[in-house]
Design a protein around this motif. Structure first.
Motif, mmCIF file in Angstrom:
data_model
loop_
_atom_site.group_PDB
_atom_site.id
_atom_site.type_symbol
_atom_site.label_atom_id
_atom_site.label_comp_id
_atom_site.label_asym_id
_atom_site.label_seq_id
_atom_site.Cartn_x
_atom_site.Cartn_y
_atom_site.Cartn_z
ATOM 1 N N ILE A 169 0.847 -1.206 0.000
ATOM 2 C CA ILE A 169 0.000 0.000 0.000
ATOM 3 C C ILE A 169 0.876 1.248 0.000
ATOM 4 C CG2 ILE A 169 -0.255 0.095 2.520
ATOM 5 C CD1 ILE A 169 -3.300 0.702 1.775
ATOM 6 N N GLU A 170 0.366 2.312 -0.602
ATOM 7 C CA GLU A 170 1.128 3.565 -0.716
ATOM 8 C C GLU A 170 1.624 4.054 0.655
ATOM 9 O OE1 GLU A 170 1.785 5.387 -3.503
ATOM 10 O OE2 GLU A 170 0.938 3.740 -4.674
ATOM 11 N N PRO A 171 2.871 4.525 0.718
ATOM 12 C CA PRO A 171 3.427 4.982 2.005
ATOM 13 C C PRO A 171 2.588 6.073 2.681
ATOM 14 C CG PRO A 171 5.138 4.862 0.341
ATOM 15 C CD PRO A 171 3.839 4.581 -0.362
ATOM 16 N N GLU A 172 1.872 6.875 1.878
ATOM 17 C CA GLU A 172 1.082 7.960 2.494
ATOM 18 C C GLU A 172 -0.015 7.417 3.419
ATOM 19 O OE1 GLU A 172 -0.497 8.629 -1.676
ATOM 20 O OE2 GLU A 172 -2.087 9.607 -0.530
ATOM 21 N N PHE A 173 -0.385 6.135 3.240
ATOM 22 C CA PHE A 173 -1.424 5.549 4.091
ATOM 23 C C PHE A 173 -0.847 4.812 5.305
ATOM 24 C CE2 PHE A 173 -3.692 5.765 -0.026
ATOM 25 C CZ PHE A 173 -4.764 6.538 0.378
ATOM 26 N N TRP A 174 0.489 4.675 5.335
ATOM 27 C CA TRP A 174 1.076 3.974 6.483
ATOM 28 C C TRP A 174 0.792 4.758 7.763
ATOM 29 C CZ3 TRP A 174 5.780 0.402 6.387
ATOM 30 C CH2 TRP A 174 5.761 -0.405 5.244
ATOM 31 N N ALA A 211 -14.590 1.578 12.302
ATOM 32 C CA ALA A 211 -14.527 2.723 13.223
ATOM 33 C C ALA A 211 -13.069 3.047 13.570
ATOM 34 C CB ALA A 211 -15.329 2.438 14.491
ATOM 35 N N ALA A 212 -12.269 2.004 13.835
ATOM 36 C CA ALA A 212 -10.865 2.226 14.207
ATOM 37 C C ALA A 212 -10.064 2.778 13.017
ATOM 38 C CB ALA A 212 -10.239 0.921 14.704
ATOM 39 N N ARG A 213 -10.368 2.287 11.810
ATOM 40 C CA ARG A 213 -9.667 2.794 10.615
ATOM 41 C C ARG A 213 -9.993 4.264 10.412
ATOM 42 N NH1 ARG A 213 -11.484 -0.592 7.363
ATOM 43 N NH2 ARG A 213 -9.799 -2.113 7.329
ATOM 44 N N THR A 214 -11.264 4.596 10.542
ATOM 45 C CA THR A 214 -11.692 5.991 10.369
ATOM 46 C C THR A 214 -11.008 6.887 11.397
ATOM 47 O OG1 THR A 214 -13.860 5.123 9.751
ATOM 48 C CG2 THR A 214 -13.711 7.491 10.174
ATOM 49 N N TYR A 215 -11.019 6.435 12.638
ATOM 50 C CA TYR A 215 -10.460 7.255 13.712
ATOM 51 C C TYR A 215 -8.966 7.502 13.489
ATOM 52 C CZ TYR A 215 -9.462 9.073 18.317
ATOM 53 O OH TYR A 215 -9.054 9.876 19.347
ATOM 54 N N CYS A 216 -8.240 6.466 13.091
ATOM 55 C CA CYS A 216 -6.789 6.675 12.940
ATOM 56 C C CYS A 216 -6.487 7.592 11.757
ATOM 57 C CB CYS A 216 -6.012 5.363 12.902
ATOM 58 S SG CYS A 216 -5.847 4.597 11.326
ATOM 59 N N PHE A 217 -7.253 7.461 10.662
ATOM 60 C CA PHE A 217 -6.991 8.372 9.540
ATOM 61 C C PHE A 217 -7.422 9.798 9.866
ATOM 62 C CE2 PHE A 217 -6.419 4.504 6.979
ATOM 63 C CZ PHE A 217 -5.178 4.832 6.459
ATOM 64 N N TYR A 218 -8.446 9.935 10.709
ATOM 65 C CA TYR A 218 -8.832 11.277 11.136
ATOM 66 C C TYR A 218 -7.699 11.909 11.962
ATOM 67 C CZ TYR A 218 -10.810 15.170 13.566
ATOM 68 O OH TYR A 218 -10.991 16.436 14.068
ATOM 69 N N PHE A 232 -14.620 11.672 9.908
ATOM 70 C CA PHE A 232 -14.810 12.457 11.129
ATOM 71 C C PHE A 232 -14.195 11.645 12.286
ATOM 72 C CE2 PHE A 232 -18.102 9.706 12.862
ATOM 73 C CZ PHE A 232 -18.589 9.073 11.713
ATOM 74 N N PRO A 233 -14.030 12.262 13.451
ATOM 75 C CA PRO A 233 -13.457 11.495 14.573
ATOM 76 C C PRO A 233 -14.476 10.474 15.078
ATOM 77 C CG PRO A 233 -14.037 13.707 15.285
ATOM 78 C CD PRO A 233 -14.228 13.681 13.798
ATOM 79 N N SER A 234 -14.380 9.258 14.561
ATOM 80 C CA SER A 234 -15.382 8.229 14.868
ATOM 81 C C SER A 234 -15.086 7.625 16.238
ATOM 82 C CB SER A 234 -15.354 7.150 13.797
ATOM 83 O OG SER A 234 -14.020 6.685 13.616
ATOM 84 N N TYR A 235 -15.363 8.419 17.270
ATOM 85 C CA TYR A 235 -15.142 7.960 18.645
ATOM 86 C C TYR A 235 -15.951 6.698 18.905
ATOM 87 C CZ TYR A 235 -13.794 12.897 19.204
ATOM 88 O OH TYR A 235 -13.225 14.131 19.067
ATOM 89 N N TYR A 236 -15.443 5.894 19.808
ATOM 90 C CA TYR A 236 -16.214 4.753 20.286
ATOM 91 C C TYR A 236 -15.792 4.501 21.717
ATOM 92 C CZ TYR A 236 -11.848 2.399 18.925
ATOM 93 O OH TYR A 236 -10.527 2.052 18.781
#
Ligand SMILES: [Zn+2]
Length: 384
Positions: free
Chosen positions: A3-8, A141-148, A204-208
């Motif tokens: 996967i592209e380094p920008e997503f690491w 949810a965790a993927r969203t939160y970390c990219f946010y 968005f910050p997908s808090y849980y």
């Protein structure tokens, strides 16, 4: 790893240390970034496998097995299977060591593609024997939160995420299992998004949090940020999943002096209040059967007062959150102490309720239905 380094994801594993121990099952490369001109990266090969290697800071330089590296950024890149062990824990990807500006300590950062990162999060945040659709909702949810967090805060620092509950718990390989990897792979690249206040749809910050206690809370009342998807919803689902001793928490008492001390440690500006003499509920959300405290007014021995968000107050007093588990509780003065009682739930209560997600999955709901329940109006999109 393709996967592209920008997503690491860059995870802070060690902060301000002077030594650590590395072990690998494969040979590895050591890349030493030249930060001064002429730009140059030197590569050293190391074939020491299956033995602990000491990494130390000597005269402001990183030494690995007594070999000194002149530049402040060192990247350790293990060969296939791309795994390293740092201080006893296994992680995938690369290890970056950065000497701090004062030259006295260094930080250790795991550079890892998103899916292996998430495998180490999902298995740490949720039991892997839970319903596959609950695990998939957790992965998204965790993927969203970390990219946010990466997008919002990562640009001006060398790392994106801490590995603790301050962000989300990441335990590397020890959290992985077949079920966890399935949830991560079957949702690869997928995140939740919502309409932003300035118009476009974005993450968005997908808090849980673990257990909402019966109703989730508006983010504005807990974290101060405002997204139309982060609004409280009834959650009759977590009570059937959480053990009663976790759904309801026992009364906890703190000495008054201890409360003053803890609050001052986190908020030195409260010093002008003197000793905290009164704790007053300044705001709350009423759910009928119970209420969640959202703002606390503190009145001091000097007569001065100030107020804090209830969640900030809670974590100042008990940073682990293990005793004072939520702000769904009542506070009274009891025999010269402050007592917190009638407590329900565990965690901040914003966004997805993890036990509730399991309850919904048991009823046959899929990951998308679970996420749109806890993040109303949100949509799932793919970002890679
Ligand atoms: Zn719940």
């Amino acid at each position: 790893m393709d996967i592209e380094p920008e997503f690491w994801i860059r995870v802070l594993l060690l902060d301000d240390v002077t030594t650590c121990t590395l072990e690998t099952v494969s040979s590895f490369s050591i890349l030493n970034d030249q930060t001064t001109l002429p730009a140059e990266i030197t590569e050293t090969r190391c074939n020491l496998t299956n033995i602990p290697i000491s990494i130390e800071l000597t005269n402001g330089k990183i030494t690995i097995d007594n070999q000194t590296f002149t530049n402040e950024n060192v990247i350790i890149f293990p060969d296939d299977p791309y795994i390293f062990n740092l201080n006893g824990s296994d992680y995938r990807g690369k290890l970056k060591l950065i000497v701090n500006p004062d030259g006295n300590t260094f930080d250790a950062i795991n550079l890892v593609p998103p899916e292996p990162y998430l495998a180490g999060v999902v298995g740490a945040e949720m039991p892997d024997y839970w319903e596959p659709e609950a695990l998939k909702a957790q992965a998204i949810a965790a993927r969203t939160y970390c990219f946010y967090v990466k997008k919002r805060f990562g640009t001006n620092r060398e790392w994106d995420m801490k590995q603790t509950a301050a962000h989300q718990v990441y335990r590397g390989l020890s959290a992985e299992s077949l079920q966890v990897w399935q949830a991560v792979n079957e949702t690869q690249g997928r995140v939740v998004s919502c309409k932003q206040s300035d118009g476009p749809v974005d993450i968005f910050p997908s808090y849980y949090s673990s257990t909402c206690g019966g109703h989730t809370e508006n983010s504005k009342n807990v974290f101060g940020d405002s997204y139309e998807t982060l609004i409280g919803v009834p959650c009759p689902y977590c009570q059937d999943v959480a053990k009663p001793k976790f759904f309801f928490w026992p009364m906890i008492q703190f000495e008054k002096a201890y409360i003053t001390e803890r609050l001052l440690q986190r908020y030195p500006q409260l010093e002008r209040l003197g000793k905290i003499a009164e704790i007053v509920i300044a705001d709350r959300t009423n759910f009928g059967e119970f209420t969640r405290l959202t703002r606390i007014k503190l009145i001091g021995s000097t007569g001065k007062s100030d107020s804090l968000r209830a969640e900030d107050f809670r974590l100042a007093i008990d940073p682990t959150g293990r005793k004072l588990r939520s702000t769904v509780c009542r506070i009274v003065e009891l025999e010269g102490k402050w007592a917190f009682f009638s407590g329900r739930g565990w965690g901040h209560g914003v966004g997805m309720c993890q036990c509730g997600a399991q309850g919904l999955a048991r009823e046959g709901k899929n990951a998308q239905q679970i996420l749109s329940y806890y993040y109303p109006g949100s949509t799932i999109i793919s970002i890679y």
